[in-house]
Design an enzyme around this catalytic site. Structure first.
Site, PDB file in Angstrom:
ATOM      1  N   ASP A 132       0.840  -1.200   0.000  1.00  0.00           N
ATOM      2  CA  ASP A 132       0.000   0.000   0.000  1.00  0.00           C
ATOM      3  C   ASP A 132       0.875   1.250   0.000  1.00  0.00           C
ATOM      4  OD1 ASP A 132      -2.158  -1.702   0.190  1.00  0.00           O
ATOM      5  OD2 ASP A 132      -2.317  -1.508   2.373  1.00  0.00           O
TER       6      ASP A 132
HETATM    7  N1  URA Z   1      -1.234  -5.951   3.825  1.00  0.00           N
HETATM    8  C1  URA Z   1      -1.721  -4.694   3.844  1.00  0.00           C
HETATM    9  O1  URA Z   1      -2.757  -4.436   4.438  1.00  0.00           O
HETATM   10  N2  URA Z   1      -1.035  -3.749   3.191  1.00  0.00           N
HETATM   11  C2  URA Z   1       0.128  -3.965   2.566  1.00  0.00           C
HETATM   12  O2  URA Z   1       0.725  -3.040   1.998  1.00  0.00           O
HETATM   13  C3  URA Z   1       0.627  -5.283   2.549  1.00  0.00           C
HETATM   14  C4  URA Z   1      -0.086  -6.258   3.185  1.00  0.00           C
END
Ligand code: URA
Length: 242
Positions: free
Chosen positions: A106
């Site tokens: 993310d």
């Molecule tokens: N899980 C998440 O919620 N975000 C990420 O970036 C990676 C795994």
């Protein structure tokens, strides 16, 4: 016979210059193939057999690139984006157009991200069948408990058809702000955040520490990257081939 490439692409891929710069330099006679000057930009080069020099210096073609990036917050795990900086924008000295991140973190997640142009390896790392481990460190609002540990271990539902596969939760600090390590072997969208949401808690900081056999190099500052070592790559290929 190795892969065949146009001479101008060979040189620009190796960051000798832009495509138009190297075309001009080829015309000027600054490039040799197997000790003979070549003035044709579209001349085909065999990347395994031919010896290319620029101003007398050997230019070796690196077909596959494998980079470990310590992703900072605020950049997106994509190759292009109209509004945001991408992880590829962080690669100052590598201008290959065929690179891409293996999977996504993310925008507000930090840490280990593999960037490569090896589609086969990426495919194997992302294949659900391979069940590749990913380890995350997170700070969680609220007390993380042994109940959460058990819920994750037995496969928690995050609102999809099937519950998550068993995940290993290690509680480092259990307090108003808890700290944890979580190992998951899938890559569902926002998976870590959604797993904590499912037990009524919120992830307030997330960092990936490792993927498969690769651990984030602790000497890499946020936004820094390095090539994988030969050993790291060999081990990774070994794991994904089995
Ligand atoms: N899980 C998440 O919620 N975000 C990420 O970036 C990676 C795994």
């Amino acid at each position: 016979m190795g892969k065949q490439l146009r001479l101008d692409k060979y040189l620009s891929d190796m960051n000798i210059g832009t495509r138009s710069e190297v075309k001009a330099w080829i015309r000027k006679g600054r490039v040799n193939i197997n000790s003979t000057t070549c003035k044709k930009a579209d001349e085909k080069v065999d990347i395994d057999k031919d010896l290319v020099t620029f101003d007398g210096i050997r230019v070796i073609y690196e077909e596959f690139i494998y980079l470990m990036l310590n992703k900072p917050q605020g950049v997106v795990s994509a190759t292009t984006d109209n509004r945001h900086k991408t992880v590829l924008d962080l690669l100052a000295d590598i201008k290959r157009k065929d690179l891409f991140p293996v999977g996504r973190l993310d925008k507000d997640t930090e840490g280990f991200l593999l960037i490569t142009n090896d589609g086969d390896l990426a495919h194997r790392l992302l294949s659900p069948k391979k069940m590749i481990d990913k380890v995350y460190f997170a700070k969680i609002k609220g007390k993380v408990t042994n109940n959460d540990k058990e819920a994750f271990l037995s496969g928690i539902s995050i609102g999809e058809d099937k519950p998550c596969l068993p995940a290993k939760l290690e509680i480092l600090v259990s307090d108003d702000i808890s700290e944890i390590k979580l190992t998951i072997c899938e890559g569902k969208y926002h998976q870590v955040k959604r797993m904590f949401e499912a037990v009524g808690k919120e992830v307030i900081y997330l960092k990936r520490l490792s993927m498969a056999s690769l651990n984030l190099d602790s000497t890499l500052e946020l936004g820094e990257y390095r090539r994988l070592t030969k050993d790291e790559l060999a081990e990774l290929k070994n794991i994904t081939n089995t």
